[in-house]
Design an enzyme around this catalytic site. Sequence first.
Site, PDB file in Angstrom:
ATOM      1  N   ASP A  35      -4.135   3.423  -4.035  1.00 17.56           N
ATOM      2  CA  ASP A  35      -4.994   1.998  -4.325  1.00 17.56           C
ATOM      3  C   ASP A  35      -5.745   2.449  -5.656  1.00 17.56           C
ATOM      4  O   ASP A  35      -6.151   3.494  -5.998  1.00 17.56           O
ATOM      5  CB  ASP A  35      -6.059   1.888  -3.155  1.00 17.56           C
ATOM      6  CG  ASP A  35      -6.505   0.483  -3.446  1.00 17.56           C
ATOM      7  OD1 ASP A  35      -6.399  -0.144  -2.380  1.00 17.56           O
ATOM      8  OD2 ASP A  35      -7.286   0.217  -4.335  1.00 17.56           O
ATOM      9  N   ILE A  36      -5.679   1.434  -6.593  1.00 20.19           N
ATOM     10  CA  ILE A  36      -6.217   1.527  -7.911  1.00 20.19           C
ATOM     11  C   ILE A  36      -7.608   1.603  -7.843  1.00 20.19           C
ATOM     12  O   ILE A  36      -8.149   2.294  -8.688  1.00 20.19           O
ATOM     13  CB  ILE A  36      -5.797   0.264  -8.648  1.00 20.19           C
ATOM     14  CG1 ILE A  36      -5.678   0.682 -10.071  1.00 20.19           C
ATOM     15  CG2 ILE A  36      -6.594  -0.774  -8.356  1.00 20.19           C
ATOM     16  CD1 ILE A  36      -5.118  -0.339 -10.942  1.00 20.19           C
ATOM     17  N   HIS A 105      -0.040  -5.521   3.277  1.00 19.66           N
ATOM     18  CA  HIS A 105      -0.302  -4.095   3.303  1.00 19.66           C
ATOM     19  C   HIS A 105      -1.284  -3.719   3.984  1.00 19.66           C
ATOM     20  O   HIS A 105      -2.068  -4.058   4.675  1.00 19.66           O
ATOM     21  CB  HIS A 105      -0.691  -3.793   1.740  1.00 19.66           C
ATOM     22  CG  HIS A 105      -2.219  -4.889   1.394  1.00 19.66           C
ATOM     23  ND1 HIS A 105      -1.999  -6.047   1.092  1.00 19.66           N
ATOM     24  CD2 HIS A 105      -3.410  -4.603   1.405  1.00 19.66           C
ATOM     25  CE1 HIS A 105      -3.330  -6.820   0.879  1.00 19.66           C
ATOM     26  NE2 HIS A 105      -4.199  -5.667   1.123  1.00 19.66           N
ATOM     27  N   MET A 106      -1.065  -2.360   4.472  1.00 19.23           N
ATOM     28  CA  MET A 106      -1.989  -1.576   5.327  1.00 19.23           C
ATOM     29  C   MET A 106      -2.625  -0.591   4.300  1.00 19.23           C
ATOM     30  O   MET A 106      -1.929   0.259   3.571  1.00 19.23           O
ATOM     31  CB  MET A 106      -1.113  -0.623   6.308  1.00 19.23           C
ATOM     32  CG  MET A 106      -1.897   0.104   7.196  1.00 19.23           C
ATOM     33  SD  MET A 106      -1.106   0.569   8.533  1.00 19.23           S
ATOM     34  CE  MET A 106      -0.769  -0.700   9.656  1.00 19.23           C
TER      35      MET A 106
END
Length: 121
Positions: A35-36, A105-106
């Site tokens: 994740d960003i 998304h998970m």
Amino acid sequence: MRFAYDDDNIFARILRGDIPCKTVLETEHSLAFEDISAQAPVHVLVIPKGPYVSYDHFARDASDAEILDFNRAVARLCEQCDLEDGFRAITNARAHGHQEVPHFHMHLLGGRPLGRLLERS
Ligand code: 5GP
């Protein structure tokens, strides 16, 4: 329910290679990347490569092979990311779930104690 998939969402662009990501795992039908804006020491997003908007869309319309591949990818990530002390898997859907990116998304979070799931109100 009708699910309308937006081909221009940010994860579709990541899948096309238009936007870079830090890949953690790639399988035939799934991709996992960092994740960003990580909320924990481990914060990985797992997505199917197919055009599914949300978890309920994926669970209803994806093929058995895609669903199996996704779940096995999650299991592999739990080992690969050293999550033996525990983790949280979250998937947000639509407005009440505060979903920001309309590609299923998970979130896989871990690496520290994560507290309660929701604040009591
Ligand atoms: P949602 O709120 O939809 O469940 O979560 C979307 C997640 O995608 C957020 O945690 C956000 O930080 C992450 N995200 C948004 N844009 C990008 C991006 O361009 N690259 C990566 N790796 N993550 C992103």
